[in-house]
Design an enzyme around this catalytic site. Sequence first.
Site, PDB file in Angstrom:
ATOM      1  N   TYR A 169      -0.123   3.691  13.403  1.00 37.89           N
ATOM      2  CA  TYR A 169      -1.500   4.174  13.281  1.00 37.89           C
ATOM      3  C   TYR A 169      -2.361   3.547  14.387  1.00 37.89           C
ATOM      4  O   TYR A 169      -1.847   2.829  15.250  1.00 37.89           O
ATOM      5  CB  TYR A 169      -2.011   3.938  11.853  1.00 37.89           C
ATOM      6  CG  TYR A 169      -1.230   4.791  10.873  1.00 37.89           C
ATOM      7  CD1 TYR A 169      -1.319   6.189  10.936  1.00 37.89           C
ATOM      8  CD2 TYR A 169      -0.336   4.242   9.959  1.00 37.89           C
ATOM      9  CE1 TYR A 169      -0.570   7.002  10.086  1.00 37.89           C
ATOM     10  CE2 TYR A 169       0.423   5.053   9.106  1.00 37.89           C
ATOM     11  CZ  TYR A 169       0.298   6.427   9.183  1.00 37.89           C
ATOM     12  OH  TYR A 169       1.050   7.228   8.362  1.00 37.89           O
ATOM     13  N   PRO A 200       0.832  -1.212   0.000  1.00 34.05           N
ATOM     14  CA  PRO A 200       0.000   0.000   0.000  1.00 34.05           C
ATOM     15  C   PRO A 200       0.865   1.260   0.000  1.00 34.05           C
ATOM     16  O   PRO A 200       1.849   1.346   0.719  1.00 34.05           O
ATOM     17  CB  PRO A 200      -0.792  -0.131   1.313  1.00 34.05           C
ATOM     18  CG  PRO A 200      -0.004  -1.088   2.157  1.00 34.05           C
ATOM     19  CD  PRO A 200       0.678  -2.004   1.213  1.00 34.05           C
ATOM     20  N   ARG A 209      -1.701  -5.990   8.533  1.00 35.19           N
ATOM     21  CA  ARG A 209      -0.295  -5.595   8.472  1.00 35.19           C
ATOM     22  C   ARG A 209       0.167  -5.203   9.867  1.00 35.19           C
ATOM     23  O   ARG A 209      -0.576  -4.519  10.585  1.00 35.19           O
ATOM     24  CB  ARG A 209      -0.147  -4.403   7.524  1.00 35.19           C
ATOM     25  CG  ARG A 209       1.283  -4.115   7.157  1.00 35.19           C
ATOM     26  CD  ARG A 209       1.386  -3.052   6.078  1.00 35.19           C
ATOM     27  NE  ARG A 209       2.379  -3.469   5.103  1.00 35.19           N
ATOM     28  CZ  ARG A 209       3.093  -2.636   4.370  1.00 35.19           C
ATOM     29  NH1 ARG A 209       2.902  -1.339   4.445  1.00 35.19           N
ATOM     30  NH2 ARG A 209       3.998  -3.080   3.529  1.00 35.19           N
TER      31      ARG A 209
HETATM   32  C1  LIG Z   1       4.799   6.788  -1.181  1.00 38.28           C
HETATM   33  C2  LIG Z   1       4.594   5.759  -0.104  1.00 38.28           C
HETATM   34  C3  LIG Z   1       3.359   5.668   0.531  1.00 38.28           C
HETATM   35  C4  LIG Z   1       3.148   4.678   1.504  1.00 38.28           C
HETATM   36  N1  LIG Z   1       1.875   4.523   2.031  1.00 38.28           N
HETATM   37  C5  LIG Z   1       1.625   3.452   2.842  1.00 38.28           C
HETATM   38  C6  LIG Z   1       0.295   3.120   3.217  1.00 38.28           C
HETATM   39  O1  LIG Z   1      -0.696   3.731   2.777  1.00 38.28           O
HETATM   40  N2  LIG Z   1       0.118   2.070   4.066  1.00 38.28           N
HETATM   41  C7  LIG Z   1       1.177   1.318   4.542  1.00 38.28           C
HETATM   42  O2  LIG Z   1       0.976   0.383   5.317  1.00 38.28           O
HETATM   43  N3  LIG Z   1       2.447   1.596   4.151  1.00 38.28           N
HETATM   44  C8  LIG Z   1       2.685   2.604   3.307  1.00 38.28           C
HETATM   45  N4  LIG Z   1       3.954   2.816   2.833  1.00 38.28           N
HETATM   46  C9  LIG Z   1       5.017   1.864   3.208  1.00 38.28           C
HETATM   47  C10 LIG Z   1       5.166   0.777   2.135  1.00 38.28           C
HETATM   48  O3  LIG Z   1       3.985   0.019   1.978  1.00 38.28           O
HETATM   49  C11 LIG Z   1       6.347  -0.172   2.440  1.00 38.28           C
HETATM   50  O4  LIG Z   1       6.067  -0.899   3.603  1.00 38.28           O
HETATM   51  C12 LIG Z   1       7.676   0.561   2.593  1.00 38.28           C
HETATM   52  O5  LIG Z   1       7.846   1.568   1.611  1.00 38.28           O
HETATM   53  C13 LIG Z   1       8.861  -0.399   2.499  1.00 38.28           C
HETATM   54  O6  LIG Z   1       8.832  -1.093   1.268  1.00 38.28           O
HETATM   55  P1  LIG Z   1       9.827  -0.688   0.046  1.00 38.28           P
HETATM   56  O7  LIG Z   1      11.231  -0.756   0.591  1.00 38.28           O
HETATM   57  O8  LIG Z   1       9.547  -1.735  -0.998  1.00 38.28           O
HETATM   58  O9  LIG Z   1       9.470   0.685  -0.401  1.00 38.28           O
HETATM   59  C14 LIG Z   1       4.202   3.807   1.882  1.00 38.28           C
HETATM   60  C15 LIG Z   1       5.450   3.932   1.266  1.00 38.28           C
HETATM   61  C16 LIG Z   1       5.652   4.874   0.267  1.00 38.28           C
HETATM   62  C17 LIG Z   1       6.997   4.939  -0.412  1.00 38.28           C
END
Ligand SMILES: Cc1cc2nc3c(=O)[nH]c(=O)nc-3n(C[C@H](O)[C@H](O)[C@H](O)COP(=O)(O)O)c2cc1C
Length: 369
Positions: A181, A23, A229
């Site tokens: 959250y 997400p 999550r």
């Molecule tokens: C732009 C952006 C928005 C995010 N929004 C959410 C979200 O709505 N809900 C959530 O649980 N994590 C959110 N995250 C965290 C990501 O889901 C993920 O757990 C985190 O970026 C680590 O993964 P990655 O290294 O592949 O980016 C967000 C991350 C990014 C970069």
Amino acid sequence: MPKLFTPLSIRSATLPNRAVVAPMCQYAAANGLAQPWHLMHYGSLMAGGVGMLVIEATGVLPEGRISPACLGLHSDETEAAFADLVKSLKSFGDGLVSVQLAHAGRKASTSLKTGSSYLPPDEGGWELIGPSPIAFSDQWVAPREAREQDIDRIASAFADSARRANRAGFDAIEVHSAHGYLLNQFLSPLANQRSDRFGGTLENRMRFPLDVLRAVRMAWPEDKPLGFRISATDWKEGGFTLDEAVVYVKRVKELGYDFVCVSSGGMVPDAKIPGGEPGYQVEFAERIKKETGMLVRAVGMIAKPAQAEEILAKGQADMIALARGFLDDPHWVWHAAEALGVDYPYPFRYARAHPKLWPGAKLARGGNS
Ligand SMILES: Cc1cc2nc3c(=O)[nH]c(=O)nc-3n(C[C@H](O)[C@H](O)[C@H](O)COP(=O)(O)O)c2cc1C
């Protein structure tokens, strides 16, 4: 067949592969309603062949949204906007379309200007609610302490949103119990210093999240996948720990949940996250999978197909989620297929095989003319 491309069945649904879009808030909604942006952004990811798409944190109440530009699923209008979006998304690919249901608690009403401070009501924000009147940071205000009737109202709102998600056509739900959250706030002694039956012991701190998760379980169809999550640790002395996370996941599994996405952090701004190296949260996913027997999704700094495949092949997780990796490359799944020697759809194969478009490109296997 590489593990990444081995389908995974959960209840009556099947992920065509195990690559999941994590997400990611888009800050592009209008009054909680999905916009053309969401169709374009999520549509491109669905068209890229993902196994499951998780739509960003979506407020179960308007005041549960992270920011005024976040999505909501709490009214007939927000439900109708999602129904249109989901119908289109499902026509673009075989992957499951899911939504993350959330309440941001003391981290709601974020200013879009700064991205890291509180937006007060006179500037379009709203008042906050949380387990205890403790501000997230000096850029935020202390939330109002939730009373029992608030707690019941919020649990009912999660269940209502789950019913709306089903009517809107979603294949799966992921309840947000991570990243500091509201559900996570109740779990953590850093945000929850209540002395009633919702605070103190782990049993008491889990009471509200488990109430919410139970209410969603009862509202969501038996045959559709249901997950949540977590932040497996607050990365801070005195906070929620991995040992506690194992107990929590076991309890949620008993409620009838199918999968957990294992993340970490987000509770306090001064958490000490060591390194942030590739796959730095995978060991949490592995332990939770081993000790709970639940289907587990690993996430966090996973970007390379070989890395994703290794995590799955070693049995450390059942699914892999990428966030930034999919922002960088909406066709990550097809590139992973190419890297791991798996077939992928014709138009993309054709582009890769066209030497004029892609100097140095390898000829795609079994390419059409
Ligand atoms: C732009 C952006 C928005 C995010 N929004 C959410 C979200 O709505 N809900 C959530 O649980 N994590 C959110 N995250 C965290 C990501 O889901 C993920 O757990 C985190 O970026 C680590 O993964 P990655 O290294 O592949 O980016 C967000 C991350 C990014 C970069």
